[in-house]
Design a protein around this motif. Structure first.
Motif, short mmCIF file in Angstrom:
data_model
loop_
_atom_site.label_atom_id
_atom_site.label_comp_id
_atom_site.label_asym_id
_atom_site.label_seq_id
_atom_site.Cartn_x
_atom_site.Cartn_y
_atom_site.Cartn_z
N HIS A 27 -47.97 56.94 -40.81
CA HIS A 27 -49.45 57.47 -40.67
C HIS A 27 -49.42 58.40 -39.73
O HIS A 27 -50.00 59.48 -39.75
CB HIS A 27 -50.46 56.39 -40.69
N HIS A 74 -58.20 61.82 -37.93
CA HIS A 74 -57.29 60.59 -37.55
C HIS A 74 -57.16 60.33 -35.98
O HIS A 74 -57.02 59.26 -35.56
CB HIS A 74 -55.89 61.30 -37.89
N TRP A 122 -62.89 59.17 -46.53
CA TRP A 122 -63.25 58.42 -45.31
C TRP A 122 -64.59 57.87 -45.42
O TRP A 122 -65.39 58.38 -45.73
CB TRP A 122 -63.46 59.35 -44.06
N ASP A 156 -60.14 55.13 -42.82
CA ASP A 156 -59.22 56.05 -43.45
C ASP A 156 -59.21 55.36 -44.88
O ASP A 156 -58.53 54.11 -44.99
CB ASP A 156 -58.15 56.36 -42.70
N TRP A 158 -57.60 56.94 -47.41
CA TRP A 158 -56.33 57.53 -48.13
C TRP A 158 -55.25 56.62 -48.57
O TRP A 158 -55.29 55.64 -47.66
CB TRP A 158 -55.97 58.71 -47.13
N HIS A 160 -52.44 56.76 -48.02
CA HIS A 160 -51.46 56.47 -47.25
C HIS A 160 -51.82 55.80 -45.91
O HIS A 160 -50.80 55.35 -45.03
CB HIS A 160 -50.84 58.15 -46.53
MN MN Z 1 -54.69 59.22 -42.91
#
Ligand code: MN
Length: 182
Positions: A27, A74, A122, A156, A158, A160
Protein backbone atom coordinates in the motif's frame (compact mmCIF):
# COMPACT_ATOMS: atom_id res chain seq x y z
CA UNK A 1 7.66 21.76 -6.90
CA UNK A 2 8.60 18.14 -6.59
CA UNK A 3 6.18 16.17 -4.44
CA UNK A 4 7.69 13.69 -2.04
CA UNK A 5 6.42 10.51 -0.42
CA UNK A 6 5.50 11.14 3.22
CA UNK A 7 7.40 9.26 5.88
CA UNK A 8 5.35 6.46 7.38
CA UNK A 9 4.64 7.43 11.04
CA UNK A 10 4.93 3.81 12.27
CA UNK A 11 6.87 0.65 11.48
CA UNK A 12 5.47 -1.48 8.66
CA UNK A 13 4.44 -4.22 11.09
CA UNK A 14 3.07 -1.84 13.75
CA UNK A 15 -0.59 -2.34 12.82
CA UNK A 16 -0.57 -6.14 12.94
CA UNK A 17 -2.69 -8.16 13.39
CA UNK A 18 -5.24 -5.69 11.95
CA UNK A 19 -3.21 -4.65 8.92
CA UNK A 20 -0.32 -6.89 7.92
CA UNK A 21 3.21 -5.78 7.16
CA UNK A 22 2.76 -7.08 3.60
CA UNK A 23 -0.35 -4.96 3.13
CA UNK A 24 1.51 -1.84 4.31
CA UNK A 25 4.45 -2.67 2.02
CA UNK A 26 2.19 -2.90 -1.02
CA UNK A 27 0.00 0.00 0.00
CA UNK A 28 2.72 2.47 0.99
CA UNK A 29 5.83 1.41 -0.94
CA UNK A 30 4.02 0.50 -4.15
CA UNK A 31 0.68 2.30 -4.45
CA UNK A 32 1.34 5.48 -2.47
CA UNK A 33 4.84 5.92 -3.89
CA UNK A 34 3.38 5.23 -7.35
CA UNK A 35 0.95 8.15 -7.08
CA UNK A 36 3.81 10.48 -6.05
CA UNK A 37 6.05 9.44 -8.95
CA UNK A 38 3.20 9.59 -11.43
CA UNK A 39 2.10 13.07 -10.34
CA UNK A 40 5.64 14.43 -10.59
CA UNK A 41 5.96 13.16 -14.13
CA UNK A 42 2.48 14.40 -15.15
CA UNK A 43 2.93 17.99 -13.92
CA UNK A 44 6.40 18.58 -15.31
CA UNK A 45 6.33 21.69 -17.56
CA UNK A 46 2.62 22.29 -16.97
CA UNK A 47 0.69 25.03 -15.18
CA UNK A 48 0.57 22.70 -12.14
CA UNK A 49 4.35 22.36 -11.81
CA UNK A 50 4.74 24.93 -9.01
CA UNK A 51 1.41 24.42 -7.23
CA UNK A 52 0.95 22.84 -3.82
CA UNK A 53 -0.91 19.55 -3.60
CA UNK A 54 -4.09 21.27 -2.39
CA UNK A 55 -3.97 23.79 -5.23
CA UNK A 56 -3.60 21.00 -7.78
CA UNK A 57 -6.54 19.13 -6.23
CA UNK A 58 -8.77 22.20 -6.45
CA UNK A 59 -7.76 23.22 -9.98
CA UNK A 60 -7.06 20.04 -11.96
CA UNK A 61 -9.08 17.21 -13.46
CA UNK A 62 -8.51 13.75 -14.90
CA UNK A 63 -5.23 11.96 -14.34
CA UNK A 64 -3.49 14.86 -12.61
CA UNK A 65 -6.38 15.27 -10.16
CA UNK A 66 -6.57 11.54 -9.50
CA UNK A 67 -2.88 11.22 -8.63
CA UNK A 68 -2.73 14.43 -6.57
CA UNK A 69 -5.84 13.58 -4.61
CA UNK A 70 -4.69 10.03 -3.98
CA UNK A 71 -1.46 11.41 -2.48
CA UNK A 72 -3.47 13.69 -0.18
CA UNK A 73 -5.89 10.88 0.75
CA UNK A 74 -3.11 8.40 1.53
CA UNK A 75 -1.12 10.96 3.53
CA UNK A 76 -4.26 11.50 5.58
CA UNK A 77 -4.97 7.79 5.94
CA UNK A 78 -1.49 6.78 7.10
CA UNK A 79 -1.18 9.76 9.46
CA UNK A 80 -4.55 8.84 10.99
CA UNK A 81 -3.42 5.41 12.22
CA UNK A 82 -1.28 4.42 15.16
CA UNK A 83 -0.23 1.27 17.00
CA UNK A 84 -1.17 3.04 20.21
CA UNK A 85 -4.73 3.48 21.34
CA UNK A 86 -5.87 7.11 21.17
CA UNK A 87 -8.97 8.93 22.32
CA UNK A 88 -10.59 11.88 20.56
CA UNK A 89 -9.96 15.37 21.94
CA UNK A 90 -12.65 16.76 24.27
CA UNK A 91 -14.06 19.05 21.62
CA UNK A 92 -14.24 16.30 19.01
CA UNK A 93 -15.96 14.02 21.54
CA UNK A 94 -18.51 16.76 22.21
CA UNK A 95 -19.14 17.27 18.50
CA UNK A 96 -19.49 13.53 17.90
CA UNK A 97 -22.12 13.34 20.65
CA UNK A 98 -23.84 16.45 19.30
CA UNK A 99 -24.00 15.22 15.68
CA UNK A 100 -24.22 11.42 16.00
CA UNK A 101 -25.65 10.90 19.49
CA UNK A 102 -22.72 8.88 20.85
CA UNK A 103 -19.29 7.52 19.96
CA UNK A 104 -20.85 4.08 19.44
CA UNK A 105 -23.39 5.50 16.97
CA UNK A 106 -20.62 7.35 15.14
CA UNK A 107 -18.51 4.19 14.83
CA UNK A 108 -21.51 2.22 13.58
CA UNK A 109 -22.40 4.88 10.99
CA UNK A 110 -18.77 5.33 9.86
CA UNK A 111 -18.15 1.60 9.44
CA UNK A 112 -21.50 1.14 7.67
CA UNK A 113 -20.63 3.93 5.24
CA UNK A 114 -17.25 2.35 4.48
CA UNK A 115 -18.72 -1.14 4.04
CA UNK A 116 -21.57 0.11 1.81
CA UNK A 117 -19.30 2.06 -0.53
CA UNK A 118 -19.64 0.34 -3.89
CA UNK A 119 -16.33 -0.05 -5.71
CA UNK A 120 -13.21 1.94 -4.84
CA UNK A 121 -13.28 4.99 -2.63
CA UNK A 122 -12.93 6.53 0.79
CA UNK A 123 -15.08 6.99 3.89
CA UNK A 124 -14.45 10.35 5.56
CA UNK A 125 -15.35 12.16 8.73
CA UNK A 126 -15.35 15.86 7.85
CA UNK A 127 -16.62 19.22 9.03
CA UNK A 128 -19.01 20.72 6.48
CA UNK A 129 -19.42 24.41 5.65
CA UNK A 130 -22.06 24.83 8.38
CA UNK A 131 -19.69 23.46 11.02
CA UNK A 132 -21.40 20.09 11.38
CA UNK A 133 -19.61 16.76 11.41
CA UNK A 134 -20.52 14.65 8.39
CA UNK A 135 -19.67 11.12 7.32
CA UNK A 136 -19.07 10.96 3.60
CA UNK A 137 -18.60 8.17 1.09
CA UNK A 138 -16.50 9.40 -1.82
CA UNK A 139 -15.69 7.33 -4.90
CA UNK A 140 -12.27 6.70 -6.39
CA UNK A 141 -9.97 9.70 -5.69
CA UNK A 142 -12.73 12.15 -4.72
CA UNK A 143 -11.83 14.56 -1.94
CA UNK A 144 -13.75 16.53 0.75
CA UNK A 145 -11.68 19.64 -0.07
CA UNK A 146 -13.67 19.99 -3.30
CA UNK A 147 -16.76 20.86 -1.23
CA UNK A 148 -14.72 23.03 1.14
CA UNK A 149 -15.12 20.44 3.87
CA UNK A 150 -12.40 20.03 6.50
CA UNK A 151 -11.38 16.36 6.66
CA UNK A 152 -10.69 14.79 10.08
CA UNK A 153 -10.48 11.04 9.52
CA UNK A 154 -10.49 8.68 6.57
CA UNK A 155 -10.71 4.98 5.79
CA UNK A 156 -9.35 3.68 2.49
CA UNK A 157 -11.90 1.36 0.92
CA UNK A 158 -9.88 0.60 -2.20
CA UNK A 159 -9.31 -3.14 -2.46
CA UNK A 160 -5.54 -2.60 -2.38
CA UNK A 161 -5.90 -1.41 1.25
CA UNK A 162 -6.92 -4.86 2.49
CA UNK A 163 -6.62 -7.50 -0.22
CA UNK A 164 -3.60 -9.23 1.28
CA UNK A 165 -4.82 -11.64 3.91
CA UNK A 166 -3.90 -10.86 7.50
CA UNK A 167 -1.97 -13.88 8.86
CA UNK A 168 -3.75 -13.90 12.20
CA UNK A 169 -7.38 -13.08 12.86
CA UNK A 170 -7.73 -9.92 15.00
CA UNK A 171 -9.13 -10.55 18.47
CA UNK A 172 -11.08 -7.29 18.57
CA UNK A 173 -12.13 -4.59 16.18
CA UNK A 174 -9.58 -1.79 15.72
CA UNK A 175 -10.16 1.36 17.72
CA UNK A 176 -10.99 4.46 15.76
CA UNK A 177 -8.43 7.10 16.64
CA UNK A 178 -8.50 10.80 15.99
CA UNK A 179 -6.29 13.37 14.41
CA UNK A 180 -4.78 16.36 16.14
CA UNK A 181 -6.49 18.89 13.92
CA UNK A 182 -8.99 20.30 16.40
MN1 MN B 1 -4.99 3.11 -0.94
Amino acid sequence: MVHTLMKLPFNENALEPYISKETIQYHYDKHHAGYVNKLNSLIENTEYAEMTLEEIIKKSAGNIFNNASQIYNHDFYFKGMSSKENVPSNILSEWIERDFGSMEEFKKHFLQTAVNLFGSGWAWLSIDKKGNLVIEARSNADNPLLDEHIPLLTCDVWEHAYYIVTPEKPKHLPKIGTLEVI
